[in-house]
Design an enzyme around this catalytic site. Sequence first.
Site, PDB file in Angstrom:
ATOM      1  N   ARG A 165      16.293   1.106   8.569  1.00 18.38           N
ATOM      2  CA  ARG A 165      15.732   1.021   7.198  1.00 18.38           C
ATOM      3  C   ARG A 165      16.595   0.134   6.290  1.00 18.38           C
ATOM      4  O   ARG A 165      16.781   0.436   5.101  1.00 18.38           O
ATOM      5  CB  ARG A 165      15.605   2.409   6.558  1.00 18.38           C
ATOM      6  CG  ARG A 165      14.690   3.347   7.276  1.00 18.38           C
ATOM      7  CD  ARG A 165      13.228   2.918   7.182  1.00 18.38           C
ATOM      8  NE  ARG A 165      12.383   3.925   7.777  1.00 18.38           N
ATOM      9  CZ  ARG A 165      12.118   3.997   9.082  1.00 18.38           C
ATOM     10  NH1 ARG A 165      12.596   3.070   9.920  1.00 18.38           N
ATOM     11  NH2 ARG A 165      11.353   4.941   9.551  1.00 18.38           N
ATOM     12  N   SER A 238       8.075   8.832   3.090  1.00 17.30           N
ATOM     13  CA  SER A 238       9.334   9.588   3.197  1.00 17.30           C
ATOM     14  C   SER A 238      10.225   9.244   2.015  1.00 17.30           C
ATOM     15  O   SER A 238      10.536   8.069   1.801  1.00 17.30           O
ATOM     16  CB  SER A 238      10.070   9.215   4.484  1.00 17.30           C
ATOM     17  OG  SER A 238       9.229   9.423   5.574  1.00 17.30           O
ATOM     18  N   GLU A 333      15.003   6.789  -0.029  1.00 13.86           N
ATOM     19  CA  GLU A 333      14.485   5.623   0.705  1.00 13.86           C
ATOM     20  C   GLU A 333      13.748   4.628  -0.206  1.00 13.86           C
ATOM     21  O   GLU A 333      14.076   3.442  -0.198  1.00 13.86           O
ATOM     22  CB  GLU A 333      13.582   6.087   1.851  1.00 13.86           C
ATOM     23  CG  GLU A 333      13.148   4.933   2.732  1.00 13.86           C
ATOM     24  CD  GLU A 333      12.279   5.367   3.903  1.00 13.86           C
ATOM     25  OE1 GLU A 333      12.733   6.186   4.709  1.00 13.86           O
ATOM     26  OE2 GLU A 333      11.146   4.867   3.996  1.00 13.86           O
TER      27      GLU A 333
HETATM   28  C1  LIG Z   1       2.208   7.192   2.906  1.00 14.24           C
HETATM   29  C2  LIG Z   1       3.363   6.259   3.223  1.00 14.24           C
HETATM   30  C3  LIG Z   1       3.852   6.210   4.517  1.00 14.24           C
HETATM   31  C4  LIG Z   1       4.929   5.364   4.830  1.00 14.24           C
HETATM   32  N1  LIG Z   1       5.381   5.325   6.117  1.00 14.24           N
HETATM   33  C5  LIG Z   1       6.416   4.518   6.440  1.00 14.24           C
HETATM   34  C6  LIG Z   1       6.900   4.481   7.782  1.00 14.24           C
HETATM   35  O1  LIG Z   1       6.396   5.145   8.674  1.00 14.24           O
HETATM   36  N2  LIG Z   1       7.953   3.656   8.049  1.00 14.24           N
HETATM   37  C7  LIG Z   1       8.518   2.878   7.087  1.00 14.24           C
HETATM   38  O2  LIG Z   1       9.472   2.139   7.409  1.00 14.24           O
HETATM   39  N3  LIG Z   1       8.077   2.885   5.817  1.00 14.24           N
HETATM   40  C8  LIG Z   1       7.041   3.679   5.471  1.00 14.24           C
HETATM   41  N4  LIG Z   1       6.584   3.709   4.172  1.00 14.24           N
HETATM   42  C9  LIG Z   1       7.236   2.861   3.148  1.00 14.24           C
HETATM   43  C10 LIG Z   1       6.499   1.520   2.863  1.00 14.24           C
HETATM   44  O3  LIG Z   1       5.171   1.560   3.308  1.00 14.24           O
HETATM   45  C11 LIG Z   1       7.213   0.335   3.508  1.00 14.24           C
HETATM   46  O4  LIG Z   1       8.532   0.240   3.058  1.00 14.24           O
HETATM   47  C12 LIG Z   1       6.490  -0.999   3.219  1.00 14.24           C
HETATM   48  O5  LIG Z   1       7.069  -2.044   3.975  1.00 14.24           O
HETATM   49  C13 LIG Z   1       6.530  -1.383   1.750  1.00 14.24           C
HETATM   50  O6  LIG Z   1       5.655  -2.477   1.582  1.00 14.24           O
HETATM   51  P1  LIG Z   1       5.138  -2.909   0.152  1.00 14.24           P
HETATM   52  O7  LIG Z   1       4.420  -4.202   0.305  1.00 14.24           O
HETATM   53  O8  LIG Z   1       4.363  -1.802  -0.442  1.00 14.24           O
HETATM   54  O9  LIG Z   1       6.518  -3.116  -0.596  1.00 14.24           O
HETATM   55  P2  LIG Z   1       6.877  -2.845  -2.177  1.00 14.24           P
HETATM   56  O10 LIG Z   1       6.853  -1.373  -2.372  1.00 14.24           O
HETATM   57  O11 LIG Z   1       5.922  -3.659  -2.990  1.00 14.24           O
HETATM   58  O12 LIG Z   1       8.296  -3.402  -2.228  1.00 14.24           O
HETATM   59  C14 LIG Z   1       9.359  -2.741  -1.566  1.00 14.24           C
HETATM   60  C15 LIG Z   1      10.632  -3.580  -1.700  1.00 14.24           C
HETATM   61  O13 LIG Z   1      10.446  -4.807  -1.008  1.00 14.24           O
HETATM   62  C16 LIG Z   1      10.592  -5.907  -1.915  1.00 14.24           C
HETATM   63  N5  LIG Z   1       9.594  -6.893  -1.535  1.00 14.24           N
HETATM   64  C17 LIG Z   1       8.268  -6.691  -1.350  1.00 14.24           C
HETATM   65  N6  LIG Z   1       7.680  -7.842  -0.980  1.00 14.24           N
HETATM   66  C18 LIG Z   1       8.651  -8.775  -0.952  1.00 14.24           C
HETATM   67  C19 LIG Z   1       8.680 -10.169  -0.651  1.00 14.24           C
HETATM   68  N7  LIG Z   1       7.584 -10.841  -0.271  1.00 14.24           N
HETATM   69  N8  LIG Z   1       9.867 -10.826  -0.750  1.00 14.24           N
HETATM   70  C20 LIG Z   1      10.995 -10.164  -1.106  1.00 14.24           C
HETATM   71  N9  LIG Z   1      11.028  -8.857  -1.397  1.00 14.24           N
HETATM   72  C21 LIG Z   1       9.874  -8.176  -1.321  1.00 14.24           C
HETATM   73  C22 LIG Z   1      10.344  -5.343  -3.297  1.00 14.24           C
HETATM   74  O14 LIG Z   1      10.997  -6.121  -4.286  1.00 14.24           O
HETATM   75  C23 LIG Z   1      10.960  -3.960  -3.158  1.00 14.24           C
HETATM   76  O15 LIG Z   1      12.347  -4.056  -3.290  1.00 14.24           O
HETATM   77  C24 LIG Z   1       5.502   4.544   3.824  1.00 14.24           C
HETATM   78  C25 LIG Z   1       4.999   4.588   2.516  1.00 14.24           C
HETATM   79  C26 LIG Z   1       3.926   5.438   2.220  1.00 14.24           C
HETATM   80  C27 LIG Z   1       3.378   5.467   0.826  1.00 14.24           C
END
Ligand SMILES: Cc1cc2nc3c(=O)[nH]c(=O)nc-3n(C[C@H](O)[C@H](O)[C@H](O)COP(=O)(O)OP(=O)(O)OC[C@H]3O[C@@H](n4cnc5c(N)ncnc54)[C@H](O)[C@@H]3O)c2cc1C
Length: 338
Positions: A165, A238, A333
């Site tokens: 992570r 999480s 996280e």
């Molecule tokens: C129901 C649920 C289940 C989940 N299950 C998992 C799981 O099983 N495993 C897991 O690892 N995670 C899980 N997550 C967490 C999440 O889905 C991941 O971390 C996902 O990759 C976040 O993507 P996002 O586009 O929503 O990122 P955001 O929430 O929009 O951003 C997260 C971070 O990444 C940065 N970021 C986003 N896009 C970019 C970019 N293009 N360039 C630079 N920085 C960027 C943002 O600035 C921020 O710091 C879960 C979340 C939820 C709500």
Amino acid sequence: MLTIHSWHDLTAFNTLAMPAKAQFFAELSDLNDLPELLDFIAKQDLPSLWIGGGSNLVLADEVPGCVVHIATKGIEIQSDSEESVLIKVAAGESWHGLVTHCIENGWYGLENLALIPGSVGASPVQNIGAYGVEVADLIDQVEVFDTLSNTFDVMQKADCQFAYRDSLFKRNPGRFIITSVRFNLSKQFEAKCSYAALQGWLDAQGIKELSAQAIFDAVVAVRQSKLPNPEVLPNAGSFFKNPVVSNDCFEGLRQIYPEIPNYPDASGVKLAAGWLIDQCGWKGLYRERVGVHKDQALVIVNHAGGSRQDIDELADDIKQSVFNRFSVRLEQEPIAYP
Ligand SMILES: Cc1cc2nc3c(=O)[nH]c(=O)nc-3n(C[C@H](O)[C@H](O)[C@H](O)COP(=O)(O)OP(=O)(O)OC[C@H]3O[C@@H](n4cnc5c(N)ncnc54)[C@H](O)[C@@H]3O)c2cc1C
């Protein structure tokens, strides 16, 4: 065309549905607009937050500076052989959409990561992982704009410093804008179903012949049975990482709690954060606006317009009670911003 909005409501841009307001907000759907956007940010000397699906964020009520929703699209095959394929995917593509697309095309490796919310561009940030697979296993290169050197850069997997992570991107918030990710996927399917929940579902369905579609279906079914859908009950998945403790600490805990779930880890023993929280009696706790999910102690939920303060207070109380009982420190996280 690039439009910049002032005091934009971000409720729909974060899966915790925090009613945050961004001082400035823009949607980037064409990379050609990036210079104009960077120029606006630099001229006003603004902090910036680059987001995808907002599924790993805990936002403050007011977010200063410019929030940019990355919405670029495109999946390009860069090399194709009998054994494997290299695909370059734009940061704004949906993660689950990509996993589905790959299975439909016979490109394997991502199936265990089905149904993780969010965008492709965010997947390297915290090196998303589930059911025995981490995205770093499949990443070949990451294309970025480096705001420190003001240049586009191609980073090889080894440069990204991936860990559990974690990555170079997560450790340097705001520095790298990920514009695309290149994946190296196999055309030979190899099942990874060592996780008991996955194998249990496959056994229960009587599935003996494993295919990528069968693993995908199993992952989707198990996740849907365990995790609340953010569209129905806002959450960020999480809320705490699984803590890794030293062997000595683990042995001490096992003397008192022989049943404590544990997993081997390169730097000690990994514990299940959800189990620790559950033992402290938090599962199903309901506060006025926020709470802990009734079936999954690791998930904090926003029942009704909870603020950053509500979430922070609950998270701090959970951390403190786990520390008081087990002397183990939990780490959040999702990223708190600012
Ligand atoms: C129901 C649920 C289940 C989940 N299950 C998992 C799981 O099983 N495993 C897991 O690892 N995670 C899980 N997550 C967490 C999440 O889905 C991941 O971390 C996902 O990759 C976040 O993507 P996002 O586009 O929503 O990122 P955001 O929430 O929009 O951003 C997260 C971070 O990444 C940065 N970021 C986003 N896009 C970019 C970019 N293009 N360039 C630079 N920085 C960027 C943002 O600035 C921020 O710091 C879960 C979340 C939820 C709500």
